[in-house]
Design a protein around this motif. Structure first.
Motif, PDB file in Angstrom:
ATOM      1  N   GLN A  26      -7.067  -2.531  -4.062  1.00 39.85           N
ATOM      2  CA  GLN A  26      -6.193  -3.010  -2.997  1.00 39.85           C
ATOM      3  C   GLN A  26      -6.387  -2.174  -1.744  1.00 39.85           C
ATOM      4  O   GLN A  26      -6.485  -0.960  -1.820  1.00 39.85           O
ATOM      5  N   GLY A  27      -6.394  -2.851  -0.635  1.00 41.71           N
ATOM      6  CA  GLY A  27      -6.684  -2.190   0.626  1.00 41.71           C
ATOM      7  C   GLY A  27      -8.046  -2.636   1.148  1.00 41.71           C
ATOM      8  O   GLY A  27      -8.254  -2.723   2.354  1.00 41.71           O
TER       9      GLY A  27
ATOM     10  N   ILE B 214       0.879  -1.176   0.000  1.00 46.02           N
ATOM     11  CA  ILE B 214       0.000   0.000   0.000  1.00 46.02           C
ATOM     12  C   ILE B 214       0.914   1.223   0.000  1.00 46.02           C
ATOM     13  O   ILE B 214       1.827   1.302   0.816  1.00 46.02           O
ATOM     14  N   GLY B 215       0.644   2.150  -0.895  1.00 43.61           N
ATOM     15  CA  GLY B 215       1.525   3.315  -0.978  1.00 43.61           C
ATOM     16  C   GLY B 215       2.847   2.900  -1.590  1.00 43.61           C
ATOM     17  O   GLY B 215       2.880   2.345  -2.687  1.00 43.61           O
TER      18      GLY B 215
ATOM     19  N   LEU C  87      -5.479   5.301   4.070  1.00 40.91           N
ATOM     20  CA  LEU C  87      -6.205   4.445   3.124  1.00 40.91           C
ATOM     21  C   LEU C  87      -6.904   3.306   3.856  1.00 40.91           C
ATOM     22  O   LEU C  87      -8.056   3.002   3.586  1.00 40.91           O
ATOM     23  N   ILE C  88      -6.187   2.664   4.757  1.00 43.10           N
ATOM     24  CA  ILE C  88      -6.781   1.488   5.402  1.00 43.10           C
ATOM     25  C   ILE C  88      -6.856   1.657   6.919  1.00 43.10           C
ATOM     26  O   ILE C  88      -6.778   0.690   7.671  1.00 43.10           O
TER      27      ILE C  88
ATOM     28  N   ASP D  59      -7.865  -5.616   3.336  1.00 42.30           N
ATOM     29  CA  ASP D  59      -7.415  -5.269   4.690  1.00 42.30           C
ATOM     30  C   ASP D  59      -8.586  -4.776   5.539  1.00 42.30           C
ATOM     31  O   ASP D  59      -8.656  -5.059   6.733  1.00 42.30           O
TER      32      ASP D  59
ATOM     33  N   GLN E   3      -1.611  -1.632  -8.219  1.00 42.19           N
ATOM     34  CA  GLN E   3      -2.903  -1.360  -8.840  1.00 42.19           C
ATOM     35  C   GLN E   3      -2.885  -0.010  -9.554  1.00 42.19           C
ATOM     36  O   GLN E   3      -2.422   0.992  -9.018  1.00 42.19           O
TER      37      GLN E   3
ATOM     38  N   PHE F 104     -10.940   4.826  -2.327  1.00 46.22           N
ATOM     39  CA  PHE F 104     -10.526   3.941  -3.412  1.00 46.22           C
ATOM     40  C   PHE F 104     -10.980   4.452  -4.776  1.00 46.22           C
ATOM     41  O   PHE F 104     -10.879   3.742  -5.759  1.00 46.22           O
TER      42      PHE F 104
ATOM     43  N   PHE G  61      -0.080   8.018   3.526  1.00 46.79           N
ATOM     44  CA  PHE G  61      -1.073   7.421   2.643  1.00 46.79           C
ATOM     45  C   PHE G  61      -1.621   6.103   3.207  1.00 46.79           C
ATOM     46  O   PHE G  61      -2.836   5.896   3.279  1.00 46.79           O
ATOM     47  N   ARG G  62      -0.735   5.247   3.608  1.00 46.34           N
ATOM     48  CA  ARG G  62      -1.170   3.937   4.102  1.00 46.34           C
ATOM     49  C   ARG G  62      -1.994   4.066   5.387  1.00 46.34           C
ATOM     50  O   ARG G  62      -2.984   3.364   5.564  1.00 46.34           O
TER      51      ARG G  62
ATOM     52  N   LYS H  35      -4.556   0.029   9.465  1.00 45.89           N
ATOM     53  CA  LYS H  35      -4.616  -1.430   9.571  1.00 45.89           C
ATOM     54  C   LYS H  35      -3.226  -2.063   9.623  1.00 45.89           C
ATOM     55  O   LYS H  35      -3.008  -3.056  10.316  1.00 45.89           O
ATOM     56  N   ARG H  36      -2.292  -1.504   8.886  1.00 46.22           N
ATOM     57  CA  ARG H  36      -0.956  -2.112   8.841  1.00 46.22           C
ATOM     58  C   ARG H  36      -0.059  -1.592   9.960  1.00 46.22           C
ATOM     59  O   ARG H  36       1.092  -1.991  10.053  1.00 46.22           O
TER      60      ARG H  36
ATOM     61  N   ARG I 205      -4.958   2.085 -10.031  1.00 50.41           N
ATOM     62  CA  ARG I 205      -5.653   3.178  -9.358  1.00 50.41           C
ATOM     63  C   ARG I 205      -4.726   4.038  -8.517  1.00 50.41           C
ATOM     64  O   ARG I 205      -5.010   5.181  -8.228  1.00 50.41           O
ATOM     65  N   PHE I 206      -3.611   3.470  -8.114  1.00 47.38           N
ATOM     66  CA  PHE I 206      -2.693   4.235  -7.278  1.00 47.38           C
ATOM     67  C   PHE I 206      -1.609   4.943  -8.088  1.00 47.38           C
ATOM     68  O   PHE I 206      -0.686   5.516  -7.527  1.00 47.38           O
TER      69      PHE I 206
END
Lengths: 206, 717
Positions: free
Chosen positions: B460-461, A41-42, B539-540, B464, A67, B494, B535-536, B543-544, A69-70
């Motif tokens: 993606q994401g 992610i990122g 986005l989620i 998660d 992806q 998304f 960002f991460r 979560k991470r 989209r990113f």
């Protein structure tokens, strides 16, 4: 003025989701493979020291989300890249077909000063799967594409088995270094302005 | 206790007395009569119905009485909340007390900003010379003008040259002198450690301390903070510390940090020691106080500057133990309706849920089940929704291989999902091992969702976000619908154009600018204002960044939307602030910053960060809300399509032109507190709010350092 020589080489790995970008990077840097990598992610990067002709460089390898989209994030991550690695999965035609999109997207977003000669390296990954029986993209086809894009160096690897990974990254580093040095020629003196020492020819060894 | 007592609002002394009787947890109150200026004091101004909004919800307000009191040659301001006002039943006494302003001297006040929005109640923001500000005081019965006029009669009050709405108090010294003099409070630093130099309350502090110690020794009080919650014993030392912190945080937090900067971190051990003690108390509420003492003794030896830095804000409210089933049923009526959803949300916000309860409560928090639904209605909905789910699922399950061959989009989507589910949380026992059926359910739900919301598809994401939901619901259809409810809010994260992410990252940059300007300036200087390194996180929903259990805890806390829908953004600010020293000291640039942030994963103290986030959120108040564009996830998207268009074209264009002034309106000012219940049309809303937002942002970044908690600290560093 050896300290002025660039020592950081920035490499971007691109390619469809799940082709093994994170695995390649980790195999090269950490000599490890895990089935449990999460989808990136990122972005993230790893660094590795490499040596060329008695000089040490830091290879900074960027792993990005696959992806599409990113992709709009790329502009922040691709900046200043010295080499771009395009990865596909030899068992997935779509991931191969998308190489062109990734290449173009990269050139748009990174906007390198000399896009015609910007160094790319292509990697066909996952050659280990099913003993090669599920392979759908032939080496010939891949090499033909690479040739059509200005003779991009091509490698087939297995990040899982560690096959050909080292060789691929050696080539990547070499190309990145070449790219970096070419760039350096553009502005050697602007960097040195204000330095009290006498200007000397670049490449002077001390 | 709660609101059952007879309210005597006639006199502050009576108020204090009733408080004293009310609960032992109010012990600091017992001295409040002494806080009021004593003999010879004269009330020169008094205004009823002056209120504070502790959250962004207009309905939640704490009303009280504002007074100006003159004693000898000094002028003091007090604001004492009413006790047990009917419209505020949800607010605990602690919360009310937290905001009480006790006899702040005008020598400590730097400026007063007046806001008189056209469509809302007027309010003022009082900024202390330390740079800290009290929350906005809303004059529900008017009187701002008289208030200022009265002050003018007693102290030097001049309009700021830069902003006609800002009134500078005693602005005859030069700013630096004032700043420095306000910082000469080394002994005020450890409130609980000894006498203080704070001008008014010196004796009171000591008495409070003495009294509090007595209470600790007696071990004689319990917390009854939440409605209907069974009263249970808590560690008295913990409540003491919390109480002390809460009471004095506003004034002292700043002083502590700046003095330690001024006098060098090595000289601040006495204070650090105390803070560590306090922190330990907060973190280990179940330890006995003897154990506490021991811990603090040990840790003070090891204290170094690094550790000091980690002890940033300590004044968010204490976290609580998770809501358990015995307490949960108290929130329900006999048929299973949640009688007071706000109290529930508040309770979950402060403590989260016992794992066993998540299955029942998450659906409510996510809005899948209405709070007012009964057990029976929920069962019914469950069965209806189950067949609805099966129908949608059948849409893709019935695709034959021949059809799939001609359906590229479906194949691609399925392929992407299959690639992701096999690498989602596989180390968690629930998803562990080969051929784990739960991994297939994860896939089925995501594929079904990509048909349910075909436009958004899969990104993606999402896996998660779904994983903990499936783990908790342990039912395919229920997990699907909870996921749908979550995606109602997070879906824009998304979007193909990434606008949901961009608006959050933008809001984050504005919040950092507001709340931590040194860090903002640093990021600006380093060209890091895109905040992609967060960002991460966004986005989620972190979560991470946390282990599984902690993620679930965080999510249920965020889903309450209790202090703000956008608490996650304040959490980002809180975490960044915690590491600001390191970021700046190590001169991190974009690359190293991203790496650093990524590697924070697993090392973030959730509870402490949440406390900080809450404090920041409250502190930022409506200026914070003004940083966040309307419709920013997880806010529900704005209904009005035209407004969307406007936002896309004009606002983003405006954003590109200027990053200094937020073009976004303050929802609180314009909507939340509007006396007229009619909704304001989006266009009018936008037009009128553009002006006020510019004003608000000026107050934040310009002349008055209201809310810039960390400003001085950065300046001195």
């Amino acid at each position: 003025m050896p300290s002025r020589r660039r020592t950081l080489l920035k490499v971007i790995i691109l390619g469809d989701s799940g082709v093994g970008k994170t695995s390649l990077m980790n195999q090269y840097v950490n000599k490890k493979f895990s089935n449990q990598y999460k989808a990136t992610i990122g972005a993230d990067f790893l660094t590795k020291e490499v040596q060329f002709e008695d000089r040490l460089f830091t290879l900074q390898i960027w792993d990005t989300a696959g992806q599409e989209r990113f992709q709009s994030l790329g502009v922040a991550f691709y900046r200043g890249a010295d080499c771009c690695v395009l990865v596909y999965d030899v068992n997935s035609m779509k991931s191969f077909d998308n190489l062109n999109n990734w290449r173009e997207e990269f050139l748009i977003q990174a906007s390198p000063s000399d896009p015609e000669n910007f160094p790319f390296v292509v990697i066909g990954n996952k050659i280990d799967i099913d003993g090669g029986n599920s392979r759908v993209v032939s080496e010939k086809k891949a090499r033909a594409w690479c040739a059509s894009k200005g003779n991009i160096p091509y490698f087939e690897t297995s990040a899982k088995e560690g096959i050909n990974v080292e060789e691929a990254f050696q080539c990547i580093a070499k190309n990145a270094l070449k790219s970096g040095e070419e760039e350096e020629l553009y502005l050697p003196d602007t960097i040195d302005v204000g330095n009290s020492s006498q200007p000397r020819a670049t490449g002077c060894e001390c | 206790m709660l609101e059952s007592e007879v309210h005597d609002l006639s006199d502050d002394a009576d108020y204090a007395a009733s408080q004293q009787q009310g609960s032992a947890s109010m012990m600091l109150r017992s001295d409040s009569t002494k806080n009021s200026p004593r003999e010879g004091a004269e009330i020169v101004f008094m205004k009823e119905n002056v209120a504070i909004h502790p959250t962004q919800f207009a309905s939640e307000r704490i009303s009280g009485r504002l007074k100006l009191i003159k004693q000898s040659s000094s002028l003091f301001m007090t604001w004492i909340p009413y006790k047990g006002h009917s419209s505020e039943a949800r607010l605990s006494d602690d919360e009310r007390n937290l905001y009480t302003i006790k006899a702040v001297s005008f020598t400590e006040i730097r400026s007063i900003r007046r806001h008189t929005p056209a469509l809302a109640w007027p309010y003022i923001i009082v900024v202390l010379s330390s740079g800290l500000a009290y929350p906005p005081l809303y004059f529900y019965s008017g009187g701002v003008k008289e208030f200022l006029a009265t002050i003018k009669q007693h102290v030097l009050l001049v309009r700021s040259e830069e902003d006609a709405n800002v009134f500078l108090v005693n602005d005859f010294q030069n700013t630096l002198q004032r700043t420095l003099s306000s910082l000469e409070l080394p002994r005020a630093v450890p409130i609980a450690c000894g006498p203080s130099n704070l001008s008014v309350d010196e004796s009171v502090l000591n008495e409070n301390q003495g009294r509090a110690d007595n209470d600790v020794n007696n071990g004689s009080f319990s917390a009854t903070q939440f409605p209907g919650r069974p009263s249970h014993k808590v560690d008295p030392a913990r409540d003491l510390s919390i109480h002390v912190l809460e009471k004095f945080s506003l004034v002292t937090k700043f002083a502590r940090e700046t003095t330690s900067q001024l006098f060098g971190e090595n000289h601040s051990n006495g204070f650090s020691e105390r803070r560590t003690h306090i922190r330990n108390n907060l973190d280990h509420p179940r330890k006995s106080s003897h154990a506490e003492e021991k811990t603090s003794d040990e840790s003070c030896v090891a204290l170094d500057s690094q550790e000091f830095e980690n002890l940033s804000l300590v004044w968010g409210k204490p976290r609580q133990p998770p809501l358990g089933s015995s307490e949960w049923i108290i929130f329900l009526d006999s048929e299973g309706r949640v009688t007071d959803s706000e109290a529930l949300r508040k309770r979950v916000f402060y403590g989260g849920l016992d794992h066993d309860l998540r299955n029942e409560v998450w659906g409510l928090l996510l809005g899948y089940y209405p709070y007012e639904s009964t057990y029976a209605e929920r069962e019914f909905q469950k069965s209806v929704k189950k067949s609805e789910y099966e129908n949608i699922k059948n849409q893709w399950q019935s695709i034959s291989s021949a059809q799939a061959k001609r359906f590229t989009k479906f194949r691609e989507r399925k392929g992407l999902i299959e690639k992701d589910v096999v690498r989602t949380d596989r180390s968690i026992p629930f998803y562990e091992g080969d051929d784990n059926p739960n991994v297939n359910i994860l896939r089925d739900i995501l594929l079904t969702y990509s048909f349910y919301n075909f436009d958004l598809g899969y990104c993606q994401g999402m896996s998660d976000l779904l994983s903990p939901i499936l783990f908790v619901m342990d039912d395919e259809s229920e997990a699907f619908w909870c996921f749908v409810a979550l995606m109602e809010r997070l879906g824009p994260n998304f979007n193909r154009d990434q606008n949901g992410m961009h608006s959050q990252l933008f809001a984050l940059s504005k919040l950092v600018e507001l709340l931590d300007s040194p860090l903002h300036n640093y990021f600006k200087q380093r060209d890091c204002l895109n905040y992609f390194f967060c960002f991460r996180w966004i986005l989620i929903q972190f979560k991470r960044e946390f282990e599984y259990e902690k993620t679930m805890r965080l999510w249920e806390v965020l889903w309450t939307h209790y202090p703000s829908e956008h608490l996650h953004l304040y959490l980002c600010v809180a975490i960044l602030n915690r590491y600001r020293g390191k970021i700046i000291r190590e001169e991190m640039d974009f690359d190293t910053l991203l790496k650093f942030i990524n590697e924070l994963s697993g090392h973030i103290d959730l509870d402490a960060s949440l406390r900080d986030a809450e404090a920041l959120c409250i502190c930022a108040g409506e200026n914070g809300a003004a940083c966040i564009p309307p419709g920013t996830p997880p806010s529900l998207p704005l209904d009005d399509g035209s407004f969307y268009a406007l936002q896309d074209e004009n606002l983003w264009a405006a954003l590109k032109r200027t990053s200094r002034h937020s073009p976004y309106p303050s929802q609180n000012t314009l909507l939340g507190f509007t006396p007229d219940p009619e909704p304001v049309s989006p266009v009018a809303f936008l037009a009128s709010s553009l002006q006020s937002a510019v004003g608000a942002s000026r107050s934040a970044v310009g002349d008055a350092p209201a809310f810039s908690l960390f400003q001085a600290r950065g300046r001195l560093a």
